[in-house]
Design a protein around this motif. Sequence first.
Motif, PDB file in Angstrom:
ATOM      1  N   VAL A   1       3.054 -36.823  42.650  1.00  0.00           N
ATOM      2  CA  VAL A   1       2.603 -38.054  43.308  1.00  0.00           C
ATOM      3  C   VAL A   1       3.756 -39.044  43.456  1.00  0.00           C
ATOM      4  CG1 VAL A   1       1.069 -40.042  43.143  1.00  0.00           C
ATOM      5  CG2 VAL A   1       0.244 -37.780  42.476  1.00  0.00           C
ATOM      6  N   LEU A   2       3.967 -39.495  44.692  1.00  0.00           N
ATOM      7  CA  LEU A   2       4.947 -40.535  44.977  1.00  0.00           C
ATOM      8  C   LEU A   2       4.279 -41.901  45.109  1.00  0.00           C
ATOM      9  CD1 LEU A   2       7.145 -38.748  47.694  1.00  0.00           C
ATOM     10  CD2 LEU A   2       7.659 -39.044  45.266  1.00  0.00           C
ATOM     11  N   TYR A   3       2.997 -41.887  45.522  1.00  0.00           N
ATOM     12  CA  TYR A   3       2.271 -43.136  45.735  1.00  0.00           C
ATOM     13  C   TYR A   3       0.782 -42.834  45.781  1.00  0.00           C
ATOM     14  CZ  TYR A   3       0.320 -47.148  48.278  1.00  0.00           C
ATOM     15  OH  TYR A   3      -0.446 -48.213  48.657  1.00  0.00           O
ATOM     16  N   GLU A   4      -0.015 -43.723  45.212  1.00  0.00           N
ATOM     17  CA  GLU A   4      -1.469 -43.560  45.279  1.00  0.00           C
ATOM     18  C   GLU A   4      -2.127 -44.921  45.404  1.00  0.00           C
ATOM     19  OE1 GLU A   4      -3.070 -41.743  41.746  1.00  0.00           O
ATOM     20  OE2 GLU A   4      -1.468 -42.546  40.508  1.00  0.00           O
ATOM     21  N   ASN A   5      -3.209 -44.961  46.172  1.00  0.00           N
ATOM     22  CA  ASN A   5      -3.893 -46.212  46.467  1.00  0.00           C
ATOM     23  C   ASN A   5      -5.396 -45.928  46.583  1.00  0.00           C
ATOM     24  OD1 ASN A   5      -4.397 -48.884  47.261  1.00  0.00           O
ATOM     25  ND2 ASN A   5      -4.020 -48.432  49.426  1.00  0.00           N
ATOM     26  N   PRO A   6      -6.103 -45.856  45.455  1.00  0.00           N
ATOM     27  CA  PRO A   6      -7.532 -45.515  45.502  1.00  0.00           C
ATOM     28  C   PRO A   6      -8.400 -46.630  46.066  1.00  0.00           C
ATOM     29  CG  PRO A   6      -6.859 -46.020  43.256  1.00  0.00           C
ATOM     30  CD  PRO A   6      -5.595 -45.986  44.069  1.00  0.00           C
ATOM     31  N   VAL A   7      -9.560 -46.240  46.553  1.00  0.00           N
ATOM     32  CA  VAL A   7     -10.551 -47.180  47.062  1.00  0.00           C
ATOM     33  C   VAL A   7     -11.075 -48.006  45.881  1.00  0.00           C
ATOM     34  CG1 VAL A   7     -12.816 -47.388  48.174  1.00  0.00           C
ATOM     35  CG2 VAL A   7     -11.209 -45.596  48.911  1.00  0.00           C
ATOM     36  N   PRO A   8     -11.209 -49.325  46.023  1.00  0.00           N
ATOM     37  CA  PRO A   8     -11.766 -50.134  44.934  1.00  0.00           C
ATOM     38  C   PRO A   8     -13.149 -49.625  44.523  1.00  0.00           C
ATOM     39  CG  PRO A   8     -10.800 -51.557  46.594  1.00  0.00           C
ATOM     40  CD  PRO A   8     -10.790 -50.164  47.164  1.00  0.00           C
TER      41      PRO A   8
END
Length: 264
Positions: free
Chosen positions: A79-86
């Motif tokens: 993983v380089l970047y992750e942005n989960p849904v709130p």
Amino acid sequence: MIKAVFFDIDGTLRDFTEQGIRPGTYKALDLARRAGIRCFTATGRHLLEIQEEGLLGSLAFDGHVLLNGSLCLDAGHSVLYENPVPVSQVRIMLELRRELGCAVMFMERDAMYVSHITPELEKLQTQIGTAIPPVEPHMERGLEHPVYQMIPYTGDNNQELLAARLPLCDITRWHDGGAFDITPKGGSKSLGIQKIMKRYGYSRDQIAAIGDGYNDIPMIRFAGVGIAMGNGNDQVKAAADYITGPIDQDGLLHGVEYLIGLNH
């Protein structure tokens, strides 16, 4: 000097109507690599479906912008970047599923599943040429495990409702309608691309992006050179610096040849 290209998958690297990858697509990526250009995917797809269903054949990539930029991986799938849904938005989606009676898909990092199977879901999954994920009877697991993208299989007439009820999310209509990609607000393929750029030290004028759908517009506008496939819709073409041919006429190959030409 273009040093990296970000490729959409459906309608760009692969044709919905064909089995396998066109020879011209293999040639396109081979030409790019020979020219010293790194190749990345930028897709709304999950890595699981890409791998399990062989959507990209034996094509190899230097990294992946997945789930419309919500999850970015390097070539080794770290993983380089992750942005989960709130979580608050996941909870609202569970409520909307019950209110609308529609099927919903949740995509976690290592899993993807649907609430139930409906004719609409079956139709759309057939259209994109991929199998239906497992049914999860306890969709509330999405409140405890990070969800990076949600897909409600519902008509286009519900887009305003979804936008009103999910203020912390972006809602992107599927290319032919009938479903939506729902991701964290401000997230997009272009944001994911910026994370890859930071990892490899690229500037904006050193990257290109090629796509055909609504979710490709941000990255086509952002890239130093944005290319629209000839089979793309008018809004995609309007956002592009260059329009290549359609996928069934080796448009991808011609697009890559155009980029290589810019480097000389």
